[in-house]
Design a protein around this motif. Structure first.
Motif, PDB file in Angstrom:
ATOM      1  N   GLN A  82       0.832  -1.196   0.000  1.00  0.00           N
ATOM      2  CA  GLN A  82       0.000   0.000   0.000  1.00  0.00           C
ATOM      3  C   GLN A  82       0.878   1.261   0.000  1.00  0.00           C
ATOM      4  O   GLN A  82       1.898   1.306   0.685  1.00  0.00           O
ATOM      5  CB  GLN A  82      -0.825  -0.051   1.295  1.00  0.00           C
ATOM      6  N   ILE A  83       0.456   2.258  -0.756  1.00  0.00           N
ATOM      7  CA  ILE A  83       1.161   3.558  -0.760  1.00  0.00           C
ATOM      8  C   ILE A  83       0.678   4.377   0.444  1.00  0.00           C
ATOM      9  O   ILE A  83      -0.531   4.468   0.674  1.00  0.00           O
ATOM     10  CB  ILE A  83       0.837   4.352  -2.044  1.00  0.00           C
ATOM     11  N   VAL A  84       1.605   4.951   1.187  1.00  0.00           N
ATOM     12  CA  VAL A  84       1.234   5.777   2.348  1.00  0.00           C
ATOM     13  C   VAL A  84       2.121   7.020   2.437  1.00  0.00           C
ATOM     14  O   VAL A  84       3.218   7.052   1.885  1.00  0.00           O
ATOM     15  CB  VAL A  84       1.364   5.023   3.694  1.00  0.00           C
ATOM     16  N   ASN A  85       1.622   8.012   3.164  1.00  0.00           N
ATOM     17  CA  ASN A  85       2.447   9.167   3.499  1.00  0.00           C
ATOM     18  C   ASN A  85       3.322   8.812   4.697  1.00  0.00           C
ATOM     19  O   ASN A  85       2.834   8.283   5.689  1.00  0.00           O
ATOM     20  CB  ASN A  85       1.557  10.367   3.846  1.00  0.00           C
ATOM     21  N   PRO A 106       9.427   9.625  -3.743  1.00  0.00           N
ATOM     22  CA  PRO A 106       8.571  10.713  -4.233  1.00  0.00           C
ATOM     23  C   PRO A 106       8.234  11.730  -3.146  1.00  0.00           C
ATOM     24  O   PRO A 106       8.088  11.373  -1.982  1.00  0.00           O
ATOM     25  CB  PRO A 106       7.291   9.995  -4.678  1.00  0.00           C
ATOM     26  N   ARG A 107       8.112  12.963  -3.528  1.00  0.00           N
ATOM     27  CA  ARG A 107       7.600  14.069  -2.703  1.00  0.00           C
ATOM     28  C   ARG A 107       8.355  14.255  -1.380  1.00  0.00           C
ATOM     29  O   ARG A 107       7.757  14.477  -0.326  1.00  0.00           O
ATOM     30  CB  ARG A 107       6.093  13.878  -2.443  1.00  0.00           C
ATOM     31  N   TYR A 108       9.674  14.174  -1.441  1.00  0.00           N
ATOM     32  CA  TYR A 108      10.492  14.428  -0.249  1.00  0.00           C
ATOM     33  C   TYR A 108      10.369  15.894   0.179  1.00  0.00           C
ATOM     34  O   TYR A 108      10.555  16.793  -0.629  1.00  0.00           O
ATOM     35  CB  TYR A 108      11.958  14.104  -0.545  1.00  0.00           C
TER      36      TYR A 108
END
Ligand SMILES: Cc1cc2nc3c(=O)[nH]c(=O)nc-3n(C[C@H](O)[C@H](O)[C@H](O)COP(=O)(O)OP(=O)(O)OC[C@H]3O[C@@H](n4cnc5c(N)ncnc54)[C@H](O)[C@@H]3O)c2cc1C
Ligand SMILES: *[C@@H]1O[C@H](CO)[C@@H](O)[C@H](O)[C@H]1NC(C)=O
Length: 326
Positions: A82-85, A106-108
């Motif tokens: 699962q993708i998570v923050n 991604p999105r560092y």
């Protein structure tokens, strides 16, 4: 060409994936198999968070691995990925110069000093993944069985025994803590962990490292999360340390700034977990020795390294196979 694999943890299973991708015929021999809930192996008990590690090296392996699970989460969510923050906090470093993976994930985003919780010196967020091993391990096994991989349950006393059973000299040795005996490697050492699987709607991955090791890892397909933890090298105590339960809960409340909500240790804990990470003094072993490829000692990072290791295992098997001219 045929390859035998000792071990059906995440390292053995993913090695079987890359080897069958490359056209090898694979047989796996292991004492514990996906679905088994014993404390004798590590893979069913991991959180699992995919946090690359700043200090242990193996950047190529961790990067390949991140890409693999990222693609898998998009391609087939039934895998339990699962993708998570994700948020990471540290109190043992001032800046992010050691965070080599800031250009990989991604999105560092660095969290500015004034927005850090008390006692935290470095914090950042990015997009990462969690894996629910209860789904993932059987998922890999099904993929492998569909490719004709055979699973044999057996406790081995030597690598030669695995050669006899699988009928091939080429062996990938991925037995985790079993390497203490099977590779006669006295640097192999269990590192005790203790966590709780709790009911919560909290959906972010958060971790604190440095003076303590605290995390919350949401579990896909459940209304819950794994909270922990502790890292105790050399401890072989298989029972639940009751005092540690409230200590973990307290640390996780601070970590999430209370957002994890009220958790009642009597009612909301679905499972207490005590398990042993397959550590090795001096670091993991990933190399050939005659017709054997050793792949063990990944301690608390087996999933974070797994697919990278599996690609390397396949390359090492290729190099032995060429030498054997089979
Ligand atoms: C509480 C906890 C939390 C963790 N969290 C994370 C995390 O968030 N992220 C992460 O990346 N990692 C995490 N880990 C670490 C991770 O679980 C391990 O690194 C990983 O599972 C190791 O996989 P492995 O295949 O090397 O070994 P194992 O999963 O231990 O598998 C070993 C295999 O070898 C077999 N075997 C051993 N001896 C013999 C023998 N004599 N004969 C036959 N078969 C044998 C076993 O039966 C088993 O099939 C965590 C671990 C714990 C305990
Ligand atoms: C991560 O957080 C952003 C907002 O900061 C949100 O838009 C996004 O949906 C979140 N992603 C996941 C996977 O929860």
């Amino acid at each position: 060409m045929e390859v035998g694999i000792i071990g059906s943890g995440v390292i053995g299973l993913l090695s079987a994936l890359t080897l069958t991708d490359a056209g090898y015929k694979v047989t796996i021999v292991a004492r514990d198999l996906p679905g088994d809930e014993t404390q004798d192996w590590a893979s069913p008990w991991a959180g699992v968070s995919i946090y690359p590690h700043p200090d242990v090296g193996g950047h190529d392996l961790q990067t390949e691995n991140f890409k693999y699970y990222w693609a898998l989460a998009h391609r087939d969510p039934t895998s339990g990925v699962q993708i998570v923050n994700a948020t990471e906090y540290y109190d043992d470093r001032e800046d992010d110069s050691t965070i080599w993976y800031k250009t990989v994930v991604p999105r560092y985003r660095l969290i500015s000093k004034e927005n850090l919780p008390r006692g935290v010196k470095l914090g950042f967020t990015y997009t990462s993944m969690t894996i629910n091993p209860t789904f993932f391990l059987p998922w890999v096994q099904r993929q492998l069985e569909a490719r004709g991989v055979k699973f044999i349950r057996k406790t081995l006393n030597s690598i030669e025994e695995a050669q006899k059973i699988t009928g091939t000299k080429l062996i990938v040795h991925a037995s985790g803590l079993g390497a203490f005996t099977l590779a006669n490697d006295k640097n192999v050492e269990g590192i005790r962990g203790q966590t709780m699987f709790v009911k919560t709607g909290f959906e972010e991955l958060k971790m604190h490292q440095g003076s303590h090791y605290t995390y919350v890892i949401p579990r896909m397909f459940t209304n819950g999360a794994i909270i922990g933890g502790v890292s105790q090298p050399g401890s072989t105590d298989r029972s639940v340390d009751i005092d540690l339960r409230s200590d973990i809960l307290q640390r996780v409340k601070t970590l999430t700034n209370g957002e994890i909500g009220d958790i009642d240790l009597e009612k909301d804990v679905q499972k207490d977990i005590v398990a042993f990470r397959p550590g090795r003094k001096g670091g993991y072993r990933l190399e050939t020795d005659g017709s054997t490829v050793h792949a063990y000692g990944f301690a608390g990072l087996g999933y974070i390294f797994s697919y990278g290791v599996a690609l390397k295992v396949q390359a090492l098997v290729d190099s032995i196979g060429g030498g054997m001219r089979l």
